[in-house]
Write a protein that holds these residues in place. Structure first.
Motif, PDB file in Angstrom:
ATOM      1  N   ASP A  68      37.354  48.255  40.754  1.00 50.27           N
ATOM      2  CA  ASP A  68      36.628  47.149  40.152  1.00 50.27           C
ATOM      3  C   ASP A  68      35.274  47.615  39.633  1.00 50.27           C
ATOM      4  O   ASP A  68      34.443  48.121  40.388  1.00 50.27           O
ATOM      5  CB  ASP A  68      36.421  46.020  41.172  1.00 50.27           C
ATOM      6  N   GLY A  69      35.057  47.465  38.314  1.00 53.30           N
ATOM      7  CA  GLY A  69      33.827  47.934  37.690  1.00 53.30           C
ATOM      8  C   GLY A  69      33.296  46.948  36.683  1.00 53.30           C
ATOM      9  O   GLY A  69      33.652  45.779  36.707  1.00 53.30           O
ATOM     10  N   ILE A  70      32.447  47.422  35.774  1.00 56.99           N
ATOM     11  CA  ILE A  70      31.858  46.504  34.801  1.00 56.99           C
ATOM     12  C   ILE A  70      32.633  46.473  33.494  1.00 56.99           C
ATOM     13  O   ILE A  70      32.317  45.682  32.624  1.00 56.99           O
ATOM     14  CB  ILE A  70      30.389  46.855  34.503  1.00 56.99           C
ATOM     15  N   SER A  71      33.601  47.350  33.316  1.00 54.19           N
ATOM     16  CA  SER A  71      34.479  47.410  32.158  1.00 54.19           C
ATOM     17  C   SER A  71      33.894  48.230  31.025  1.00 54.19           C
ATOM     18  O   SER A  71      32.675  48.235  30.792  1.00 54.19           O
ATOM     19  CB  SER A  71      34.854  46.018  31.643  1.00 54.19           C
ATOM     20  N   ASP A  72      34.767  48.927  30.314  1.00 49.88           N
ATOM     21  CA  ASP A  72      34.351  49.689  29.132  1.00 49.88           C
ATOM     22  C   ASP A  72      33.793  48.765  28.067  1.00 49.88           C
ATOM     23  O   ASP A  72      32.870  49.125  27.330  1.00 49.88           O
ATOM     24  CB  ASP A  72      35.539  50.485  28.566  1.00 49.88           C
ATOM     25  N   MET A  73      34.343  47.571  27.977  1.00 48.34           N
ATOM     26  CA  MET A  73      33.875  46.640  26.958  1.00 48.34           C
ATOM     27  C   MET A  73      32.451  46.170  27.250  1.00 48.34           C
ATOM     28  O   MET A  73      31.614  46.102  26.347  1.00 48.34           O
ATOM     29  CB  MET A  73      34.822  45.446  26.844  1.00 48.34           C
TER      30      MET A  73
END
Length: 364
Positions: A68-73
């Motif tokens: 779970d991360g902040i996302s590439d987008m």
């Protein structure tokens, strides 16, 4: 639509008098069902000529990272996708994670978070055949679907899988314990033959039975938070697009799955296909009072630096679709990504695309 008579009524009463199917009302959310509310949201996007942008598995892994991360987008644009796409493949096996290794608990958590920020969730299902145990891409058994929907043991095994999927959708609830509305896109890309439910691998009648059995089970279970999407791969005619359509009572969204292959050399072919099939979807949706969407697309590795603004954007502005979804940024396959990550040559173009007034994203 309620197609079960006595059994369905009895099941609904056992659930608590809430009703069944898409028109049911739940005790935890009186008034319009979660599915009806979501359909209104999608229809409003079409009316406002806003296309919601979507990305598969956006916040759970990305290019060179996992978990779970902040996302590439978010890292590239400062915005979440307005639509997050997920897959339920392997849920039917009783495991803790899907076929791409994403824990179902993470999918549930992130889907609820996406709904809380005002976004939409859509689910596909690359399932394992309940009788043979083969994955979605194994087409060696030409009777896979026939045995699944026409034999007692096949139908029983299928119904067990459907109970597990229904359980998952029923578990999607917000902080106030209300079910959240989601899109479900089963049996997708059936106009191709790379899945065991594809055109060359089952009859039109058996394909439609996959839908009718599923809907009867979901109605029986009181699942009223699912909006149903029908999504063929590229089609050259309305007849091909509608040949296995299960019926208006089973479908809410008419979609299209079209990918851009072969880089710059494949641009003309992509534009032709991405113009034809979404056009058919839009026309049929308007005729039937449904919602049109560009349910799956993308250019792997984004080898054309201005692909988003020069190729995809004009297509989206040509047809009244509620949303578009591109595929995932794999953490373990360096070339398998569909959204630019920081430092990618298409990063600036993607930011320009997301900033276009006709594209809807969710600012972080």
């Amino acid at each position: 639509m309620n197609r079960l008579i006595i059994p369905a009524v009895a099941a609904c009463l056992l659930i608590g008098g809430a009703g069944c199917g898409q028109k049911a009302k739940t005790q935890d959310e009186p008034g319009k069902t979660p599915a009806e509310q979501l359909k209104e949201k999608l229809s409003k996007a079409v009316e406002e000529k806003k296309v919601m942008f979507g990305h598969h598995d956006d916040p759970v892994y990305g290019h060179n990272w996992n978990g779970d991360g902040i996302s590439d987008m978010v890292a590239t644009t400062g915005a979440y996708p307005a639509v997050m796409s997920w897959d339920l493949g392997a849920l039917e096996l009783g495991g803790q994670a899907n076929l791409d290794g994403v824990p179902f608990d993470s999918i549930r958590k992130q889907a609820i978070a996406q709904d809380a920020r005002g976004g939409v969730n859509t689910f596909s299902w690359h399932l394992y055949n309940p009788l043979t145990g083969v994955d979605s891409w194994n087409t060696t058994d030409s009777l896979a679907v026939s045995n699944m929907v026409n034999t007692p043991e096949g139908k029983e095994a299928y119904l067990k899988q459907l109970d597990m999927v229904a359980d998952f959708f029923l578990s999607l609830k917000d902080k106030d314990d209300n079910r959240i509305g989601v899109i479900f896109r089963p049996w997708h890309e059936h106009t191709g033959s790379w899945f065991w439910w594809g055109t060359d691998n089952c009859s039109p009648e058996d394909y439609k039975a996959l839908w009718t059995i599923m809907r009867e089970k979901f109605d029986e279970r009181g699942v009223n938070n699912v909006v149903w999407a029908y999504s063929p791969d590229r089609c050259t005619s309305t007849e091909q697009y509608m040949a296995r359509y299960p019926g208006d009572e089973y479908v809410d969204i008419l979609g299209a799955d079209i990918y851009h292959f072969n880089g710059a050399e494949g641009t003309d072919a992509y534009k032709e296909a991405a113009g034809k099939t979404p056009s058919i979807a839009s026309e049929e949706a308007k005729k039937r009072g449904k919602i049109a969407a560009f349910t799956e697309t993308g250019l792997e590795s984004i080898t054309i630096d201005d692909w988003y603004t020069s190729t995809l954007l004009p297509i989206l502005q040509s047809y009244p679709v509620a949303y578009v979804t591109v595929w995932r940024n794999a953490h373990d396959k360096p070339q398998h990504y569909y959204v630019p990550f920081p430092g990618h040559p298409a990063e600036a173009d993607f930011r320009e695309f997301c900033a276009n007034p006709s594209i809807k994203v969710i600012k972080k």
